[in-house]
Design an enzyme around this catalytic site. Structure first.
Site, PDB file in Angstrom:
ATOM      1  N   CYS A 275       0.841  -1.191   0.000  1.00 12.96           N
ATOM      2  CA  CYS A 275       0.000   0.000   0.000  1.00 12.96           C
ATOM      3  C   CYS A 275       0.878   1.244   0.000  1.00 12.96           C
ATOM      4  O   CYS A 275       1.860   1.318   0.741  1.00 12.96           O
ATOM      5  CB  CYS A 275      -0.943  -0.008   1.199  1.00 12.96           C
ATOM      6  SG  CYS A 275      -2.116  -1.378   1.169  1.00 12.96           S
TER       7      CYS A 275
ATOM      8  N   GLU B  57      -4.720  -5.775  11.101  1.00 13.30           N
ATOM      9  CA  GLU B  57      -5.307  -6.557  12.194  1.00 13.30           C
ATOM     10  C   GLU B  57      -6.117  -7.718  11.650  1.00 13.30           C
ATOM     11  O   GLU B  57      -6.042  -8.843  12.158  1.00 13.30           O
ATOM     12  CB  GLU B  57      -6.230  -5.706  13.068  1.00 13.30           C
ATOM     13  CG  GLU B  57      -5.647  -4.411  13.552  1.00 13.30           C
ATOM     14  CD  GLU B  57      -5.962  -3.250  12.615  1.00 13.30           C
ATOM     15  OE1 GLU B  57      -5.497  -3.246  11.452  1.00 13.30           O
ATOM     16  OE2 GLU B  57      -6.650  -2.324  13.037  1.00 13.30           O
TER      17      GLU B  57
ATOM     18  N   HIS C 246      -7.129  -4.862   6.367  1.00  9.18           N
ATOM     19  CA  HIS C 246      -6.316  -4.149   7.345  1.00  9.18           C
ATOM     20  C   HIS C 246      -5.350  -5.131   8.005  1.00  9.18           C
ATOM     21  O   HIS C 246      -5.580  -6.343   8.009  1.00  9.18           O
ATOM     22  CB  HIS C 246      -7.206  -3.488   8.389  1.00  9.18           C
ATOM     23  CG  HIS C 246      -7.962  -2.320   7.845  1.00  9.18           C
ATOM     24  ND1 HIS C 246      -8.755  -1.522   8.634  1.00  9.18           N
ATOM     25  CD2 HIS C 246      -8.040  -1.788   6.596  1.00  9.18           C
ATOM     26  CE1 HIS C 246      -9.282  -0.569   7.902  1.00  9.18           C
ATOM     27  NE2 HIS C 246      -8.868  -0.703   6.665  1.00  9.18           N
TER      28      HIS C 246
ATOM     29  N   TYR D 298      -6.013   6.290  14.292  1.00 11.29           N
ATOM     30  CA  TYR D 298      -6.788   6.195  13.050  1.00 11.29           C
ATOM     31  C   TYR D 298      -7.725   7.398  13.007  1.00 11.29           C
ATOM     32  O   TYR D 298      -8.052   7.978  14.047  1.00 11.29           O
ATOM     33  CB  TYR D 298      -7.561   4.870  13.039  1.00 11.29           C
ATOM     34  CG  TYR D 298      -8.334   4.580  11.781  1.00 11.29           C
ATOM     35  CD1 TYR D 298      -7.681   4.426  10.561  1.00 11.29           C
ATOM     36  CD2 TYR D 298      -9.712   4.436  11.806  1.00 11.29           C
ATOM     37  CE1 TYR D 298      -8.380   4.150   9.402  1.00 11.29           C
ATOM     38  CE2 TYR D 298     -10.423   4.152  10.652  1.00 11.29           C
ATOM     39  CZ  TYR D 298      -9.751   4.011   9.445  1.00 11.29           C
ATOM     40  OH  TYR D 298     -10.456   3.734   8.303  1.00 11.29           O
TER      41      TYR D 298
ATOM     42  N   CYS E  81     -12.398  -3.821  12.335  1.00 11.56           N
ATOM     43  CA  CYS E  81     -11.329  -4.619  12.942  1.00 11.56           C
ATOM     44  C   CYS E  81     -11.545  -4.769  14.444  1.00 11.56           C
ATOM     45  O   CYS E  81     -11.209  -5.811  15.022  1.00 11.56           O
ATOM     46  CB  CYS E  81      -9.967  -4.006  12.647  1.00 11.56           C
ATOM     47  SG  CYS E  81      -9.462  -4.220  10.917  1.00 11.56           S
TER      48      CYS E  81
ATOM     49  N   CYS F   8      -9.886   0.224  13.291  1.00  8.87           N
ATOM     50  CA  CYS F   8     -11.154   0.781  12.830  1.00  8.87           C
ATOM     51  C   CYS F   8     -12.303   0.008  13.487  1.00  8.87           C
ATOM     52  O   CYS F   8     -12.077  -0.948  14.233  1.00  8.87           O
ATOM     53  CB  CYS F   8     -11.260   0.673  11.305  1.00  8.87           C
ATOM     54  SG  CYS F   8     -11.474  -1.017  10.703  1.00  8.87           S
TER      55      CYS F   8
END
Length: 144
Positions: free
Chosen positions: A26, A72, A70, A119, A101, A98
């Site tokens: 990413c 996690e 993600h 976040y 997650c 988030c």
């Protein structure tokens, strides 16, 4: 003294999660996660596309593709494929979880989350705290 030793371990595991994040393809944000139980790393993950798909996380406009997992979620699903259990474990993640997650974290039995950076939405942290999961932010990883 015990608290000071735990903090040293927390910083070390967060540094390791940060190194793990560098494996992510990413471009916009690289996130790493480690799950630790009884002093052992039992799973790891970083944000990225599902296995077997192209390693491109963002579209032509720089927006993250909807199917990017993600860090996690990757660590928890990897854990689910192993013989280990997340019950009572600690999750170290470079960015706070988030909402989605956070549900996975709670459901997997993880009892503690240690993170480095916030976040954009803190409702995941609020959910975890309300669910009885210990949440700690460490924003100083010392010399690195």
């Amino acid at each position: 003294m015990k608290k000071e030793k735990q903090r040293r371990y927390d910083i070390t595991y967060l540094r390791m999660a940060r190194e793990w994040s560098k494996l992510s393809y990413c471009r916009r944000k690289q996130v790493g996660a480690l799950i630790v139980k009884d002093g052992m790393i039992i799973s790891d993950g970083y944000n990225g596309t599902p296995s077997g798909m192209e390693n491109v996380c963002e579209d032509q406009n720089g927006k993250t593709k909807w199917y990017v997992l993600h860090a996690e979620a990757n660590a928890i699903t990897k854990l689910a494929r192993s013989t280990q259990s997340g019950q009572g474990a600690t999750l170290y993640v470079t960015v706070s979880p988030c909402r989605e997650c956070s549900k996975l974290i709670f459901q997997s039995g993880i009892k503690r989350v240690v993170y480095y950076e916030d976040y954009k939405d803190d409702s995941g942290l609020e959910f975890l705290r309300n669910a009885g999961v210990e949440v700690d932010k460490i924003d100083d990883l010392g010399n690195s």
